[in-house]
Design a protein around this motif. Sequence first.
Motif, short mmCIF file in Angstrom:
data_model
loop_
_atom_site.label_atom_id
_atom_site.label_comp_id
_atom_site.label_asym_id
_atom_site.label_seq_id
_atom_site.Cartn_x
_atom_site.Cartn_y
_atom_site.Cartn_z
N PHE A 17 0.81 -1.22 0.00
CA PHE A 17 0.00 0.00 0.00
C PHE A 17 0.84 1.27 0.00
O PHE A 17 0.33 2.36 0.14
CB PHE A 17 -0.95 -0.01 1.20
N SER A 18 2.17 1.10 -0.12
CA SER A 18 3.02 2.28 0.06
C SER A 18 3.66 2.75 -1.24
O SER A 18 4.64 3.46 -1.24
CB SER A 18 4.09 2.00 1.11
N ASP A 19 3.12 2.33 -2.36
CA ASP A 19 3.69 2.73 -3.64
C ASP A 19 2.62 2.93 -4.70
O ASP A 19 1.52 2.39 -4.58
CB ASP A 19 4.68 1.65 -4.12
N SER A 20 2.97 3.72 -5.69
CA SER A 20 2.20 3.83 -6.92
C SER A 20 0.72 4.12 -6.72
O SER A 20 0.35 4.97 -5.91
CB SER A 20 2.42 2.53 -7.73
N ILE A 21 -0.14 3.41 -7.44
CA ILE A 21 -1.57 3.71 -7.47
C ILE A 21 -2.21 3.62 -6.09
O ILE A 21 -2.99 4.48 -5.69
CB ILE A 21 -2.29 2.75 -8.46
N ARG A 23 -0.87 3.93 -3.13
CA ARG A 23 -0.43 5.01 -2.25
C ARG A 23 -1.13 6.32 -2.63
O ARG A 23 -1.64 7.05 -1.77
CB ARG A 23 1.08 5.19 -2.33
N ARG A 24 -1.17 6.61 -3.93
CA ARG A 24 -1.80 7.85 -4.37
C ARG A 24 -3.28 7.88 -4.03
O ARG A 24 -3.84 8.91 -3.65
CB ARG A 24 -1.57 8.07 -5.87
N ALA A 25 -3.93 6.72 -4.14
CA ALA A 25 -5.36 6.65 -3.81
C ALA A 25 -5.59 7.05 -2.36
O ALA A 25 -6.55 7.75 -2.03
CB ALA A 25 -5.88 5.24 -4.06
N GLN A 26 -4.68 6.64 -1.48
CA GLN A 26 -4.81 7.00 -0.06
C GLN A 26 -4.47 8.46 0.16
O GLN A 26 -5.17 9.16 0.90
CB GLN A 26 -3.90 6.11 0.78
N GLN A 27 -3.41 8.92 -0.50
CA GLN A 27 -3.02 10.33 -0.35
C GLN A 27 -4.13 11.27 -0.81
O GLN A 27 -4.35 12.32 -0.22
CB GLN A 27 -1.74 10.61 -1.15
N LYS A 28 -4.82 10.86 -1.87
CA LYS A 28 -5.91 11.70 -2.39
C LYS A 28 -7.17 11.59 -1.54
O LYS A 28 -8.18 12.23 -1.82
CB LYS A 28 -6.27 11.26 -3.82
N GLY A 29 -7.14 10.70 -0.55
CA GLY A 29 -8.29 10.54 0.33
C GLY A 29 -9.42 9.74 -0.31
O GLY A 29 -10.56 9.78 0.16
N LEU A 30 -9.11 9.00 -1.38
CA LEU A 30 -10.15 8.23 -2.07
C LEU A 30 -10.41 6.91 -1.36
O LEU A 30 -11.47 6.31 -1.50
CB LEU A 30 -9.73 7.97 -3.52
N ALA A 143 -3.08 -12.38 -0.01
CA ALA A 143 -4.42 -12.50 -0.62
C ALA A 143 -5.24 -11.24 -0.31
O ALA A 143 -5.94 -10.71 -1.19
CB ALA A 143 -5.12 -13.75 -0.10
N ALA A 144 -5.15 -10.74 0.91
CA ALA A 144 -5.89 -9.52 1.29
C ALA A 144 -5.38 -8.33 0.47
O ALA A 144 -6.17 -7.47 0.06
CB ALA A 144 -5.71 -9.24 2.79
N ILE A 152 -9.49 -1.17 -4.81
CA ILE A 152 -9.08 0.24 -4.72
C ILE A 152 -8.97 0.86 -6.12
O ILE A 152 -9.40 1.99 -6.34
CB ILE A 152 -7.75 0.37 -3.95
N ARG A 153 -8.43 0.10 -7.09
CA ARG A 153 -8.26 0.71 -8.42
C ARG A 153 -9.59 0.98 -9.11
O ARG A 153 -9.62 1.70 -10.10
CB ARG A 153 -7.33 -0.16 -9.28
N LEU A 154 -10.67 0.44 -8.57
CA LEU A 154 -12.00 0.71 -9.14
C LEU A 154 -12.67 1.93 -8.51
O LEU A 154 -13.72 2.37 -8.97
CB LEU A 154 -12.91 -0.51 -8.94
N GLN A 155 -12.07 2.47 -7.44
CA GLN A 155 -12.69 3.66 -6.81
C GLN A 155 -12.62 4.84 -7.77
O GLN A 155 -11.57 5.08 -8.38
CB GLN A 155 -11.96 4.01 -5.50
#
Length: 224
Positions: A17-21, A23-30, A143-144, A152-155
Amino acid sequence: MRIDIITCLPRLLDSPFSDSILRRAQQKGLVEVNIHDLRKYSTDKHQRIDDYAFGGGAGMVMMIEPIANCIRDLQSQRTYDEVIYMSPDGEQFTQSMANQLSLYKNIIILCGHYKGVDERVRQHFITREISIGDYVLSGGELAAAVVSDAIIRLQPGVLSDETSALTDSFQDDLVAPPVYTRPADFEGMKVPDILLSGHEKKIEDWRFNQAVERTKSRRPNLLK
Ligand code: ADE
């Protein structure tokens, strides 16, 4: 969307969860991903979260108390749409399941280890069991991470080109068509002319036909 992952090996989930898509999804608050260390919910002075199986046999079983404490603590703060247990004997994970889960507001994902969790956890706390395939991993963490990534990539807003998730393999029960980029000719290996033609409709038809042909030859089970 919020995803709460319960694990006895939280460090295993640091990097996905600490890289790329993701990470950005979390940074953007999505999306908000919270990793919970199961040991913190242990009632035992040694912070144990597993014990021998009643009836004997090899392998440890994850105890109900720490898991119940953790899930109840989370559920006291908000309502969850689903409490998922990652397990090789769960329902096989698919794109349509990812689509469905991506619409939820809050989910919990419990990662199993050792011989798994006490059966009473599955009976009384879990609403859904998911497997990512017919093989056994050493724990549910990877697996999780797979399930979380697919969700997440579908948000909305996570992928820069929103349409790109819609053209993924499996979204129409078809695998994706082949793609090419520069150079148009690499040592005589050429890109199909149609893709250089600039003819949008013909390109779209070509891609669809390629996707159908690929699905027939590689994954005929997807075709209805
Ligand atoms: N835990 C161990 N193996 C697994 C699998 N294949 N899917 C989900 N969780 C698991």
